[in-house]
Each structure stands twice: as structure tokens, then as C-alpha cells.
Design a protein around this motif. Structure first.
Motif, mmCIF file in Angstrom:
data_model
loop_
_atom_site.group_PDB
_atom_site.id
_atom_site.type_symbol
_atom_site.label_atom_id
_atom_site.label_comp_id
_atom_site.label_asym_id
_atom_site.label_seq_id
_atom_site.Cartn_x
_atom_site.Cartn_y
_atom_site.Cartn_z
ATOM 1 N N LYS A 134 0.856 -1.180 0.000
ATOM 2 C CA LYS A 134 0.000 0.000 0.000
ATOM 3 C C LYS A 134 0.898 1.239 0.000
ATOM 4 O O LYS A 134 1.763 1.379 0.877
ATOM 5 C CB LYS A 134 -0.890 -0.005 1.242
ATOM 6 N N ALA A 138 -0.683 8.504 -0.412
ATOM 7 C CA ALA A 138 -0.211 8.586 -1.790
ATOM 8 C C ALA A 138 0.026 10.022 -2.258
ATOM 9 O O ALA A 138 1.112 10.360 -2.745
ATOM 10 C CB ALA A 138 -1.200 7.887 -2.715
ATOM 11 N N CYS A 160 -0.925 -0.483 -4.246
ATOM 12 C CA CYS A 160 -2.284 0.033 -4.140
ATOM 13 C C CYS A 160 -2.175 1.412 -3.498
ATOM 14 O O CYS A 160 -2.104 1.511 -2.269
ATOM 15 C CB CYS A 160 -3.169 -0.882 -3.298
ATOM 16 N N PRO A 161 -2.113 2.479 -4.279
ATOM 17 C CA PRO A 161 -2.028 3.822 -3.700
ATOM 18 C C PRO A 161 -3.340 4.199 -3.013
ATOM 19 O O PRO A 161 -4.427 3.959 -3.549
ATOM 20 C CB PRO A 161 -1.763 4.727 -4.905
ATOM 21 N N THR A 162 -3.221 4.812 -1.848
ATOM 22 C CA THR A 162 -4.386 5.243 -1.071
ATOM 23 C C THR A 162 -4.029 6.520 -0.332
ATOM 24 O O THR A 162 -2.907 6.664 0.152
ATOM 25 C CB THR A 162 -4.795 4.166 -0.046
ATOM 26 N N ILE A 165 -6.767 10.326 -2.972
ATOM 27 C CA ILE A 165 -7.145 9.994 -4.350
ATOM 28 C C ILE A 165 -8.660 10.098 -4.502
ATOM 29 O O ILE A 165 -9.420 9.618 -3.661
ATOM 30 C CB ILE A 165 -6.676 8.573 -4.718
ATOM 31 N N ALA A 170 -7.836 9.175 -9.971
ATOM 32 C CA ALA A 170 -7.613 7.726 -9.920
ATOM 33 C C ALA A 170 -7.091 7.187 -11.245
ATOM 34 O O ALA A 170 -6.226 6.302 -11.270
ATOM 35 C CB ALA A 170 -8.908 7.010 -9.541
ATOM 36 N N TYR A 173 -3.316 7.288 -11.642
ATOM 37 C CA TYR A 173 -2.631 6.237 -10.877
ATOM 38 C C TYR A 173 -2.771 4.890 -11.568
ATOM 39 O O TYR A 173 -1.804 4.135 -11.695
ATOM 40 C CB TYR A 173 -3.214 6.162 -9.464
ATOM 41 N N VAL A 179 0.859 -0.290 -10.650
ATOM 42 C CA VAL A 179 -0.322 -0.086 -9.805
ATOM 43 C C VAL A 179 -1.365 -1.159 -10.117
ATOM 44 O O VAL A 179 -1.786 -1.317 -11.264
ATOM 45 C CB VAL A 179 -0.920 1.320 -10.022
ATOM 46 N N VAL A 182 -6.436 1.238 -6.815
ATOM 47 C CA VAL A 182 -6.312 2.355 -5.883
ATOM 48 C C VAL A 182 -7.351 2.190 -4.789
ATOM 49 O O VAL A 182 -8.386 1.534 -4.982
ATOM 50 C CB VAL A 182 -6.488 3.719 -6.577
#
Length: 213
Positions: A134, A138, A160-162, A165, A170, A173, A179, A182
Motif C-alpha cells: 500500500k 499517496a 495500491c495507492p491510497t 485519491i 484515480a 494512478y 499499480v 487504488v
């Protein structure tokens, strides 16, 4: 569960949809209809954050929704892991990573999406066998530019960018090859939950499910 098995399980789960709703559930009775709206909208993987007293009861209720894959977010210690598993969570998510948390998830054979914000943290987790991470927070930690920078020296990692966002960002990303998906809280606005407007939440899920991978 070996490290490779846990990584593969996470990749499989995170590949089910482009967006994971990050949910704060204050009242357990809304958990099931909320999950039903999101799943029917095309987002089967749900993260329930452990930020409210209702969180574990909400996980249990959502785990009973057909098609739902429920994870527990904001895991901070071994107790959280045990309680999340008992409630029916299929995986865990943490904002960062500590030795005791990582040890507990390995012993519990509980797939964990551990949080990182720097290259050093990513390398440490990779050294411990984690390859699905993660990226949090982000936006504050460099956003898409940071993910692009990590792709060269750390090509074996997936993220998993969080954090920060929304629907408008989104897609940028998701366009990055490292990735998987998200995480976002925009799928369940508090005003729509308060109004029990499940149709509006289903529509938001449908829009998110259509985001380009």
C-alpha cells in the motif's frame, strides 16, 4: 501460507476491480446495504477501517454479502489481526508496517497489504518477502511521480495507492504499470450514507468500476 502464496492471494484480490472503497462505518446496521450497493456497482473488494466501535460487526455483516471480499483496514497490532480474522476479513491493510505486525500476520497466515511511503520502507518490506504494498499517503508522499520513480529500481513491486485519491485522479494512478488498484473513500460519502441513498452509492461504484486499468 508462504510469502509467495500471500502475495499471489493479494494480487488476485486486488485485481478484481480498479478501486477498493475505503469505508468508515459508524453504525453496523448500514454495513450490509452499503456493501450490497458497492458490490452490485462492480466493486467487490471492500476495506473496512478499524476506526469505529462498529468496525468488526460491520466486517462480519459485509462478509455475508454474496460476492463481497472484505478486508480490515488500519491494522495496528496483533490484536487487530486476530479480531479481523474472527470477524471474517479475508485480508488486512495497514498504514505502515512494524516488526510485530508483520510477524503476527505471518503466524496467522493472514494476507497483509502493508503501508509504505518511501523507497527505504519499500525495500525493507521487499526484503521481508512482501511484493504487494500500500502506497500511503499517496498524494502527500509524491503521488504518481513517486510511483514512476520507484518503478525503475524496484520493478518487482506492485502498489495500491491510497490517501487523497478521488475519481478525478484515480485514472492517472491506474495508468501506471506498477499499480494494481487504488483505494478511495469517495465511494461512500457520509451524506449519502446518512440519507441511506444506496442508489447514489451504487452509481459511484459503477463509475469507479469503469475507470481504465
Amino acid at each position: 501460507m508462504t510469502g509467495d502464496t500471500a502475495n499471489q492471494e493479494l494480487e488476485n484480490l486486488l485485481g478484481l476491480a480498479p478501486v477498493i472503497p475505503v469505508l468508515v462505518v459508524d453504525q453496523a446496521e448500514i454495513a450490509r446495504p452499503l456493501a450490497e450497493a458497492l458490490v452490485s456497482g462492480g466493486l467487490p473488494v471492500l476495506e473496512v477501517t478499524l476506526r469505529t466501535p462498529a468496525a468488526f460487526e460491520a466486517i462480519a455483516a459485509m462478509a455475508g454479502v454474496p460476492g463481497a471480499v472484505v478486508g480490515a483496514g488500519t491494522l495496528l497490532n496483533p490484536h487487530d489481526i486476530a479480531a479481523a480474522q474472527a470477524a471474517g476479513a479475508r485480508f488486512g491493510v495497514s498504514p505502515g508496517a512494524t516488526p510485530s505486525l508483520l510477524k503476527a500476520t505471518r503466524e496467522a497466515e493472514f494476507p497483509l497489504l502493508p503501508g509504505m511511503a518511501t523507497a527505504s520502507e519499500a525495500m525493507t518490506l521487499m526484503e521481508m518477502g512482501h511484493r504487494v504494498l500500500k502506497f500511503f499517503p499517496a498524494t502527500a508522499a509524491g503521488g504518481v511521480d513517486m510511483l514512476k520513480a520507484l518503478a525503475g529500481p524496484l520493478p518487482g513491486l506492485r502498489f495500491c495507492p491510497t490517501g487523497g485519491i478521488g475519481h478525478d485522479t484515480a485514472r492517472d494512478y491506474l495508468a501506471q504499470p506498477n499499480v494494481l488498484c487504488v483505494g478511495g473513500s469517495w465511494l461512500a460519502p457520509r451524506d449519502r450514507i446518512a440519507a441511506r441513498d444506496w442508489d447514489a452509492i451504487r452509481t459511484l461504484a459503477e463509475e469507479a468500476a469503469r475507470l481504465a486499468r
